[in-house]
Design a protein around this motif. Structure first.
Motif, short mmCIF file in Angstrom:
data_model
loop_
_atom_site.label_atom_id
_atom_site.label_comp_id
_atom_site.label_asym_id
_atom_site.label_seq_id
_atom_site.Cartn_x
_atom_site.Cartn_y
_atom_site.Cartn_z
N ASN A 180 0.87 -1.17 0.00
CA ASN A 180 0.00 0.00 0.00
C ASN A 180 0.91 1.22 0.00
O ASN A 180 2.02 1.18 0.53
CB ASN A 180 -0.92 0.03 1.22
CG ASN A 180 -1.94 -1.10 1.17
OD1 ASN A 180 -2.49 -1.41 0.11
ND2 ASN A 180 -2.18 -1.74 2.30
N ARG A 216 0.57 4.05 1.53
CA ARG A 216 0.03 4.96 2.56
C ARG A 216 0.04 4.27 3.91
O ARG A 216 0.29 3.08 3.99
CB ARG A 216 -1.41 5.28 2.17
CG ARG A 216 -2.11 3.93 1.93
CD ARG A 216 -3.57 3.95 1.82
NE ARG A 216 -4.04 2.60 1.48
CZ ARG A 216 -4.33 1.66 2.38
NH1 ARG A 216 -4.19 1.90 3.67
NH2 ARG A 216 -4.74 0.47 1.99
N GLY A 220 -1.66 2.43 7.03
CA GLY A 220 -2.79 1.50 7.12
C GLY A 220 -3.82 1.98 8.12
O GLY A 220 -3.51 2.74 9.03
N ASP A 221 -5.03 1.51 7.95
CA ASP A 221 -6.11 1.83 8.88
C ASP A 221 -6.78 0.51 9.25
O ASP A 221 -7.32 -0.14 8.36
CB ASP A 221 -7.10 2.77 8.17
CG ASP A 221 -8.14 3.33 9.11
OD1 ASP A 221 -8.35 2.75 10.18
OD2 ASP A 221 -8.75 4.36 8.76
N GLU A 236 -3.95 0.12 11.39
CA GLU A 236 -2.57 -0.04 11.87
C GLU A 236 -2.02 1.25 12.49
O GLU A 236 -1.35 1.24 13.52
CB GLU A 236 -1.64 -0.46 10.72
CG GLU A 236 -1.73 -1.92 10.32
CD GLU A 236 -2.81 -2.22 9.30
OE1 GLU A 236 -3.68 -1.34 9.07
OE2 GLU A 236 -2.80 -3.32 8.73
N1 GLY Z 1 -5.59 -2.33 7.33
C1 GLY Z 1 -5.22 -2.58 6.00
C2 GLY Z 1 -5.20 -1.40 5.14
O1 GLY Z 1 -5.14 -0.27 5.57
O2 GLY Z 1 -5.20 -1.59 3.92
#
Ligand code: GLY
Ligand code: AMP
Length: 421
Positions: free
Chosen positions: A286, A288, A290-291, A293
């Motif tokens: 990714n 960017r 993480g969400d 994380e």
């Molecule tokens: N938690 C995984 C993401 O942000 O793609």
């Protein structure tokens, strides 16, 4: 300094919480932001993907530094546009964000530079893809739409019928839109997953503390895939030995590969990894943070985030300190009942103070709005309740204790965040 943070989720709330710790920061504008962020920042009613309006706003308001957090504006080139208008910004440019924007690109990059990943083939026609799965005849098999698909573009097919249905819905019915013009079909891998976010300025790469995401909606990894129902940091599977292997075989080679391709990556590079019997492999990149994380990683960061962001942007990352505490963090996501399918919003949230916070934890808001002094639900993932502890058990216990005192109608959360099988 006046900052602009683009995005509206728990990740962005965690970013602004950390950025506000720098005494140089006078004001942070958030576009579009959410209820929780509106208590500490200035909301701006501009969609995260509206590049033209975002740049105009940044220029008119003399923004000193911008942070673009979500994938879609990065892939669309928002950082290029902000920089061209003279606004120093954190995040990869369009050429580098393709690492997340196209799975065909990222898989081909890994093959070309020998970065370990699942074996795969790419397809641009439904017929050849179907002929391939029939000929291969090994299940489960993994079918991925090429482009961004709100984290839902991956289908794990258990048999030929499911594989053909998946190919048809992605490439024929276009359930993920133009993302499905090309697909990747890849080998099914097994093992514990680890999320590693890393700062990189294309010369230096500094991994942050590792994390574990719990993607499924229900306890014991049952139910549908979601954006993430909770996280812990550090990830117990990410030992010093695994970290060393990742640095040598994955992190440094990825930075180098992007440089060789003429696409230097500057920003937060997110490695979705799987620790298999045959070594660590990349599941996805990714471009960017993480969400969710970020909601466990940044609370453990002891160094100043804005200083790191400016160093990344100026290609001076080697000159700054990036230090994490030795403690642990846990984030439990409270979601609207029904998420990730249909859910109702507009319910009052009880148990938060007037800043949207609760004792002993940090409450990162995602789908919330603030009206007449009260917080209401406004999205699927509503809150991420993060606690820090000396160890993981303490962090988990503190987070659940706070969660038990926060209420809204039909609230759903997993009871097993941090439980390691
Ligand atoms: N938690 C995984 C993401 O942000 O793609
Ligand atoms: P993503 O939406 O790209 O984050 O992928 C969703 C999830 O699909 C990942 O977190 C993995 O659990 C799973 N996945 C993706 N690729 C593979 C693979 N090759 N083998 C096994 N699981 C996979």
């Amino acid at each position: 300094m006046k900052l602009l943070v683009v995005g509206s989720g728990g990740r962005e709330h965690a970013l602004v919480t950390k950025l506000l710790q720098n005494p140089k920061v006078d004001e942070i504008f958030v576009a579009p932001g959410n209820g929780g962020m509106s208590t500490c920042c200035t909301p701006v009613d501009i969609k995260a993907t509206d590049i033209e309006k975002m740049v105009d706003f940044a220029v008119e308001n003399h923004i000193d530094f911008a942070v673009v957090a979500p994938d879609d504006p990065l892939v669309l080139g928002m950082v290029d546009a902000l920089e061209a208008a003279g606004i120093p910004s954190f995040g990869p440019n369009k050429k580098a964000a393709i690492l997340e924007g196209s799975k065909v690109f990222s898989k081909n990059l890994m093959k070309k530079y020998g970065i370990p990943t699942a074996k795969y083939e790419t397809f641009d026609s439904e017929e050849t893809a179907i002929a391939y799965v029939k000929a291969e005849n090994t299940y489960p098999t993994v079918i991925k739409a090429d482009g961004l698909a709100l984290g839902k573009g991956v289908i794990i097919a258990q048999n030929e019928k499911e594989a053909i249905d998946a190919i048809h819905s992605i490439m024929g019915d276009k359930i993920f839109g133009a993302s499905g013009n090309h697909i990747v079909i890849e080998e099914f891998l097994e093992g514990p997953e680890v999320s590693v976010l890393a700062f990189t300025d294309s010369h230096t790469i500094v991994p942050m503390v590792s994390a574990k995401d719990h993607k499924r909606a229900l306890d014991n990894d049952k139910g549908l895939n979601t954006g993430g129902m909770g996280t812990i940091a550090p990830n117990p599977y990410y030992t010093g030995e695994v970290a060393k292997e990742c640095m040598e075989n994955i992190f440094l080679p990825t930075v180098e590969a992007m440089n060789k391709e003429g696409r230097p990556f500057k920003g937060c590079l997110f490695f979705g990894l799987m620790i298999t019997k045959n070594g660590v492999k990349v599941i996805e990149y990714n471009c960017r943070f993480g969400d969710p994380e970020t909601q466990v990683v940044l609370p453990l960061l002891q160094s100043d985030l804005l200083t790191i962001f400016e160093a990344v942007r100026d290609e001076q990352l080697a000159e700054v300190e990036v230090k994490f505490s030795s403690g642990s963090a846990a984030c439990v996501v409270m979601a609207s009942g029904g998420y990730p399918r249909k859910y109702q919003t507009g319910y009052e949230i009880e148990g938060l103070d007037n800043k949207g916070q609760a004792p002993g934890v940090t409450v990162f808001h995602a789908g919330t709005k603030f009206e007449n002094g009260k917080f209401y639900t406004s999205g699927g993932r509503v809150l991420g309740v993060t606690a820090i502890g000396q160890n993981l058990e303490e962090a988990i216990q503190k987070s659940y204790e706070a969660v038990s005192k926060i209420h809204f109608k039909d609230a759903h959360y997993r009871k097993d965040i941090g439980k390691i099988k």
